[in-house]
Design a protein around this motif. Structure first.
Motif, PDB file in Angstrom:
ATOM      1  N   ARG A  25       0.825  -1.213   0.000  1.00  0.00           N
ATOM      2  CA  ARG A  25       0.000   0.000   0.000  1.00  0.00           C
ATOM      3  C   ARG A  25       0.855   1.257   0.000  1.00  0.00           C
ATOM      4  N   ARG A  26       2.014   1.189   0.654  1.00  0.00           N
ATOM      5  CA  ARG A  26       2.925   2.324   0.737  1.00  0.00           C
ATOM      6  C   ARG A  26       4.341   1.773   0.872  1.00  0.00           C
ATOM      7  N   ALA A  27       5.303   2.459   0.260  1.00  0.00           N
ATOM      8  CA  ALA A  27       6.689   2.009   0.354  1.00  0.00           C
ATOM      9  C   ALA A  27       7.624   3.204   0.401  1.00  0.00           C
ATOM     10  N   THR A  28       8.695   3.044   1.151  1.00  0.00           N
ATOM     11  CA  THR A  28       9.758   4.043   1.226  1.00  0.00           C
ATOM     12  C   THR A  28      11.073   3.346   0.934  1.00  0.00           C
ATOM     13  N   VAL A  29      11.878   3.983   0.084  1.00  0.00           N
ATOM     14  CA  VAL A  29      13.184   3.445  -0.282  1.00  0.00           C
ATOM     15  C   VAL A  29      14.231   4.518  -0.037  1.00  0.00           C
ATOM     16  N   SER A  30      15.283   4.144   0.663  1.00  0.00           N
ATOM     17  CA  SER A  30      16.429   5.020   0.873  1.00  0.00           C
ATOM     18  C   SER A  30      17.627   4.405   0.172  1.00  0.00           C
ATOM     19  N   VAL A  31      18.266   5.179  -0.711  1.00  0.00           N
ATOM     20  CA  VAL A  31      19.477   4.740  -1.405  1.00  0.00           C
ATOM     21  C   VAL A  31      20.599   5.672  -0.962  1.00  0.00           C
ATOM     22  N   ALA A  32      21.615   5.109  -0.331  1.00  0.00           N
ATOM     23  CA  ALA A  32      22.726   5.907   0.184  1.00  0.00           C
ATOM     24  C   ALA A  32      24.027   5.517  -0.495  1.00  0.00           C
ATOM     25  N   LYS A  33      24.777   6.531  -0.923  1.00  0.00           N
ATOM     26  CA  LYS A  33      26.117   6.315  -1.463  1.00  0.00           C
ATOM     27  C   LYS A  33      27.099   6.521  -0.315  1.00  0.00           C
ATOM     28  N   ILE A  34      27.899   5.488  -0.048  1.00  0.00           N
ATOM     29  CA  ILE A  34      28.867   5.527   1.040  1.00  0.00           C
ATOM     30  C   ILE A  34      30.138   6.241   0.549  1.00  0.00           C
ATOM     31  N   ASN A  35      30.669   7.132   1.373  1.00  0.00           N
ATOM     32  CA  ASN A  35      31.886   7.898   1.035  1.00  0.00           C
ATOM     33  C   ASN A  35      31.808   8.532  -0.354  1.00  0.00           C
ATOM     34  N   PRO A  36      30.840   9.414  -0.581  1.00  0.00           N
ATOM     35  CA  PRO A  36      30.679  10.015  -1.912  1.00  0.00           C
ATOM     36  C   PRO A  36      31.855  10.931  -2.258  1.00  0.00           C
ATOM     37  N   PRO A  37      32.184  10.997  -3.547  1.00  0.00           N
ATOM     38  CA  PRO A  37      33.314  11.847  -3.970  1.00  0.00           C
ATOM     39  C   PRO A  37      32.889  13.307  -4.106  1.00  0.00           C
ATOM     40  N   ILE A  38      32.667  13.971  -2.966  1.00  0.00           N
ATOM     41  CA  ILE A  38      32.188  15.360  -3.023  1.00  0.00           C
ATOM     42  C   ILE A  38      33.163  16.339  -2.375  1.00  0.00           C
ATOM     43  N   GLY A  39      34.411  15.917  -2.193  1.00  0.00           N
ATOM     44  CA  GLY A  39      35.431  16.835  -1.715  1.00  0.00           C
ATOM     45  C   GLY A  39      35.329  17.192  -0.248  1.00  0.00           C
ATOM     46  N   GLY A  40      34.952  16.242   0.570  1.00  0.00           N
ATOM     47  CA  GLY A  40      34.885  16.489   2.008  1.00  0.00           C
ATOM     48  C   GLY A  40      34.767  15.186   2.757  1.00  0.00           C
TER      49      GLY A  40
ATOM     50  N   VAL B 103      25.676  10.097   1.366  1.00  0.00           N
ATOM     51  CA  VAL B 103      24.550  10.918   0.920  1.00  0.00           C
ATOM     52  C   VAL B 103      23.418   9.955   0.632  1.00  0.00           C
ATOM     53  N   ALA B 104      22.190  10.378   0.920  1.00  0.00           N
ATOM     54  CA  ALA B 104      21.047   9.465   0.745  1.00  0.00           C
ATOM     55  C   ALA B 104      19.893  10.174   0.074  1.00  0.00           C
ATOM     56  N   ILE B 105      19.163   9.418  -0.726  1.00  0.00           N
ATOM     57  CA  ILE B 105      17.930   9.848  -1.348  1.00  0.00           C
ATOM     58  C   ILE B 105      16.826   8.972  -0.765  1.00  0.00           C
ATOM     59  N   ILE B 106      15.741   9.596  -0.320  1.00  0.00           N
ATOM     60  CA  ILE B 106      14.622   8.849   0.248  1.00  0.00           C
ATOM     61  C   ILE B 106      13.357   9.227  -0.521  1.00  0.00           C
ATOM     62  N   LEU B 107      12.729   8.229  -1.118  1.00  0.00           N
ATOM     63  CA  LEU B 107      11.480   8.435  -1.849  1.00  0.00           C
ATOM     64  C   LEU B 107      10.389   7.540  -1.275  1.00  0.00           C
ATOM     65  N   THR B 108       9.162   8.054  -1.312  1.00  0.00           N
ATOM     66  CA  THR B 108       8.004   7.302  -0.834  1.00  0.00           C
ATOM     67  C   THR B 108       6.933   7.316  -1.913  1.00  0.00           C
ATOM     68  N   LYS B 109       6.227   6.197  -2.005  1.00  0.00           N
ATOM     69  CA  LYS B 109       5.144   6.077  -2.977  1.00  0.00           C
ATOM     70  C   LYS B 109       3.995   5.333  -2.306  1.00  0.00           C
TER      71      LYS B 109
END
Length: 118
Positions: free
Chosen positions: A90-105, A110-116
């Motif tokens: 009926r409802r779902a949430t997904v979090s996708v996280a990139k570990i140690n992203p190459p963003i100069g720090g 970093v994570a993206i969380i979407l719900t449907k």
């Protein structure tokens, strides 16, 4: 209504906007939460009456294997398959996280969380 979670799915994939990310890849973590009516399965004790978390994990692994520039697109593909293949959700949430992203720090992830919802 009940909740099924599949947490800390660890994968290696080649997502990202940078050419290096496509070549060398990165580690990712995916967390999934789905809501469904679990009353019947709690009484019958039958896998056919619930959301099979093995199926959820399978979808995540297949979609993470398809290269994308943005994590948003990956998360949306995962959600779309959940709803297409598993009618009970009926409802779902997904979090996708990139570990140690190459963003100069010094950034753990970093994570993206979407719900449907249906």
């Amino acid at each position: 209504m009940g909740i099924i979670q599949v947490n800390n799915i660890k994968l290696f994939a080649n997502h990202g906007c940078l050419e290096e990310e496509a070549k060398i890849g990165s580690e990712y973590r995916v967390d999934v939460e789905v809501k469904a009516d679990l009353k019947r399965s709690s009484r019958t004790d039958k896998l056919a009456d619930t959301v099979d978390y093995v199926h959820l994990n399978h979808i995540v692994k297949e979609e993470m294997a398809i290269r994308s520039e943005l994590l948003e697109e990956v998360a949306q593909r995962i959600l779309d398959r959940f709803f297409r293949e598993i009618r009970m959700i009926r409802r779902a949430t997904v979090s996708v996280a990139k570990i140690n992203p190459p963003i100069g720090g010094n950034v753990a992830e970093v994570a993206i969380i979407l719900t449907k919802k249906r």
